[in-house]
Structures are given as structure tokens and as C-alpha cells.
Design an enzyme around this catalytic site. Structure first.
Site, PDB file in Angstrom:
ATOM      1  N   LYS A 208      13.488 -24.565 -31.238  1.00 31.75           N
ATOM      2  CA  LYS A 208      13.195 -25.302 -32.466  1.00 31.75           C
ATOM      3  C   LYS A 208      11.871 -26.051 -32.389  1.00 31.75           C
ATOM      4  CE  LYS A 208      14.941 -25.205 -35.489  1.00 31.75           C
ATOM      5  NZ  LYS A 208      14.486 -24.261 -36.540  1.00 31.75           N
TER       6      LYS A 208
ATOM      7  N   ASP B 193      15.856 -19.806 -28.455  1.00 30.56           N
ATOM      8  CA  ASP B 193      16.050 -18.704 -29.399  1.00 30.56           C
ATOM      9  C   ASP B 193      15.570 -17.387 -28.825  1.00 30.56           C
ATOM     10  OD1 ASP B 193      15.789 -21.285 -31.156  1.00 30.56           O
ATOM     11  OD2 ASP B 193      16.960 -19.796 -32.258  1.00 30.56           O
TER      12      ASP B 193
ATOM     13  N   ARG C 265      23.925 -21.060 -38.171  1.00 29.56           N
ATOM     14  CA  ARG C 265      22.595 -20.981 -37.537  1.00 29.56           C
ATOM     15  C   ARG C 265      22.777 -21.213 -36.044  1.00 29.56           C
ATOM     16  NH1 ARG C 265      23.382 -25.236 -35.372  1.00 29.56           N
ATOM     17  NH2 ARG C 265      21.262 -25.149 -34.591  1.00 29.56           N
TER      18      ARG C 265
END
Ligand code: MRU
Length: 368
Positions: A255, A244, A54
């Protein structure tokens, strides 16, 4: 980076067979270092979806290697396009995934089917190597921020807060938010990291704490809600988070919980930076809150917690009532106005279209 003296990347091609793909199973950390061998595209897609691998840059690199595995099974254009869609559908928020797949497809569509497999491996290796170089550059460009904080404090220990895991585990190597921290630590600066636990999946408590510990960086895990209090008491000199997806206007998707930390930092005048490789900037998107798709993950990640019992068994326990519903938005968007700036592989800039275009002048035509 090293685990007990041995250098690792977070994804690599098996040196013995020359084609299968290895990852560290991040769902097993910090309790066990387990290497998973991936041999087909379905396994690569599963590894991304289940978060065995991830972090935005890493899922981009792994998707690229997933295409290599896909082409080993079928080099036809139809299969290639289908498998790219399968990989792209695994996680929606990090733009690196689509970016890496589009780069692979652009290269492969212009390659004869019979020649696609070696070309795919070469392109995936280039994506991985570039990620490492970009993160090292982020480390160099972030270092002056930590040096300046140390100078302001007359050389006293610098406290950096980070959220989630944006370290080497989340990239191919070095990390994004942690790259300046590793660079400063390696240069001998006295620093300490506040590690947000990062519920619901605890990437901070499990992964960031583990990798900082392996590298000898002093750190303390705190509950997600502690950051504001620490900032009010002058215990955070700066915050550095990963991303991201960053819009061309400088909004930062990261996040879940990042936005609340940015609000607290703004209220307490604590510098709040995002470390952003070029592959994380989405030039097609301007308003992050309105336009960035936010992944909604399983409610079980919120209602349940996994950890090690005193007897050494890994167990999952339920923490909320059996009949309570749970919601699990996995990311949030911090508006550019709350960001002090962005640390990219090309240098630092304001979180704004003007700031980004100073570093990426070649984008001027497409976006203004
Ligand atoms: O859900 P995850 O663990 O993949 O989320 C990771 C993050 O939010 C990271 O901060 C981000 O991908 C940057 S990684 C260098």
C-alpha cells in the site's frame, strides 16, 4: 477470526444453497457488518474493483470463487477464458489475483466442461484453505520476532507498527502482517500496535483498528506521517507490513506509504519486515520499481473522505478545493535493501534472491 464471538472468514460459500458466495462488505466497516451475496461473475468482479473485498490474498480467493460463479452460467472454454480475463483486469498490482486465476484455469482446462463446476468449487476451496494455513504459518514464523523484542525490553510492552490492513479481512483468515501479532497476543505477550491510518482509503483507521479491537489487541491509530517521529523516539520496536507482490529479488510492493515507513525505519534502525504468503511472490519479476504495475485509482479517493457524523449518518465530504486535481497511486515499492527480511509461510529469510531460494529451492532452476 471472530466478530462478537462468531467465527468468520472473509469469503465463504453459502451453506444453504451450496453455491452463492458471501463476503463481508469492507466498504461498510467499521460502521456496519454487512454480508454481500454474490451470484454471478460480474458481481464478483465489481466486489474486487470497488474494494468490497480487498487485500492481495483475499482478492485471489474471491477471483477463484468468481470463476465458480462464471462456470455456473457457462461451462464452455471460450466463456471460461473470457471471464478469467474479466476478473484479472479488476486490479493490477496484487499478483495473487493472477496467480489464483492461473491455478484455476490450469485445473479447469484439463477438465471436461460438464465436470467443471464441482472441480472449480473444490479448487477455490483449496485455495482458500491453503491461504488460511499459510497465514497461520506466517504467524508462527513471525512470533519469535515479537518474542525477541519482548526479551530485549525485559518483558515490557512491545510496540509494532503496521500499515494498511494486512489482517484477516485482507486474507481468507488470520491475515499476513497481523498473523504474528494475533499469535503473540494469543500467547499472552504484552504488545501494542501503531496503526497507520493509511490514506486515502483509510484501511488502517477503518479496518485494522476494527479487527484488532474485535480481537482485543491494544492499538492506537496514528496519522500516516507519525511513524518517523515515533521511531525517532524509540516508540516502535519493529514494523510488520503486508505485500501485494514481492519480486524474486525481494522488492516489496504494498500500500502507498509503505516505502516512506521503510525509509524512516532504516534511518532509525527499526526492523522492517514484510509478511508474505508464497502466493504473493512473483518469480517472473526482479526489479519491483521498474516492473510492478502500480494501480492508479480515482482522484475522488484523495479529495473526499467518508466517515460517520456525530448524528450517526455516513457521509462523504470534500477536503480539497473543488478545482484542485488529485493523483492516487495506490501502491509503492520498497526496495529489498530497505527490508530487514520477509516472513513467509515457509520461514523467515533475507529479502534477496539468495534468501528466497533458501526457502524455495525448487525455484532455483527457473531464476538462476
Ligand atoms: O488496496 P488494498 O486495500 O487491497 O491494499 C492492501 C494492501 O496493500 C495489503 O497490505 C496487502 O494486500 C497485503 S494483505 C494481506
Amino acid at each position: 477470526m471472530r466478530i462478537d464471538g462468531v467465527a468468520y472468514r472473509s469469503v465463504w460459500v453459502n451453506a444453504e444453497d451450496g453455491w452463492s458466495v458471501h463476503i463481508l462488505d469492507q466498504t461498510k466497516l467499521p460502521w456496519a457488518v454487512e454480508i454481500v451475496r454474490l451470484t454471478d461473475v460480474a458481481q464478483a468482479a465489481h466486489a474486487i474493483r470497488a474494494m468490497q473485498a480487498r487485500g492481495a490474498p483475499l482478492i485471489g480467493a474471491l477471483a477463484a470463487y468468481g470463476m465458480c460463479l462464471a462456470l455456473r452460467a457457462d461451462v464452455s472454454t471460450d466463456a471460461m477464458e473470457r471471464d478469467a480475463k474479466l476478473l484479472a483486469a479488476t486490479r493490477p498490482t496484487a499478483v495473487n489475483l493472477g496467480w489464483a486465476l492461473e491455478r484455476m484455469l490450469t485445473r479447469l482446462r484439463n477438465t471436461l466442461p460438464a465436470e467443471r463446476v464441482p472441480v472449480a468449487y473444490a479448487e477455490a476451496a483449496a485455495i482458500a484453505d491453503e491461504d488460511v494455513a499459510q497465514n497461520q504459518a506466517i504467524g508462527r514464523h513471525g512470533l519469535p520476532l515479537i518474542e525477541a523484542a519482548a526479551a530485549r525490553k525485559g518483558g515490557k510492552r512491545v510496540n509494532v507498527l503496521t500499515h494498511c490492513n494486512a489482517g484477516w479481512l485482507a486474507t481468507v483468515d488470520w491475515g499476513t502482517a497481523l498473523a504474528p501479532i494475533y499469535t503473540a497476543h494469543n500467547a499472552g505477550l504484552d504488545l501494542h500496535v501503531w496503526v497507520d491510518e493509511t490514506r486515502p482509503r483509510n484501511q488502517g483507521a477503518a479496518l485494522t483498528a476494527w479487527e484488532l479491537g474485535k480481537h482485543g489487541v491494544p492499538h492506537t491509530v496514528v496519522a500516516d506521517n507519525a511513524g518517523g517521529h515515533l521511531m525517532q523516539h524509540g516508540d516502535v520496536d519493529l514494523a510488520i507490513v503486508g505485500a501485494d507482490r514481492v519480486t524474486r529479488a525481494g522488492d516489496v510492493a504494498n500500500k502507498i506509504g509503505t516505502y516512506l515507513k521503510a525509509l524512516a525505519a532504516h534511518d532509525n534502525r527499526v526492523p522492517f519486515w514484510a509478511a508474505v504468503p508464497s502466493s504473493t511472490i512473483d518469480w517472473t519479476v526482479s526489479d519491483g520499481v521498474a516492473e510492478i504495475p502500480i494501480e492508479e485509482r480515482s482522484a475522488a479517493e484523495v479529495t473526499d473522505v467518508t466517515g460517520r457524523t456525530a448524528a450517526g449518518r455516513i457521509e462523504t465530504v470534500r477536503v480539497s478545493p473543488l478545482d484542485s486535481a488529485a493523483a492516487n497511486p495506490a501502491f509503492d515499492v520498497t526496495p529489498a535493501r530497505l527490508m530487514t527480511g520477509l516472513i513467509t509461510d515457509r520461514g523467515r529469510c533475507d529479502a534477496s534472491i539468495a534468501g528466497l531460494l533458501e526457502l524455495y529451492p525448487e525455484r532455483r532452476q527457473g531464476v538462476v
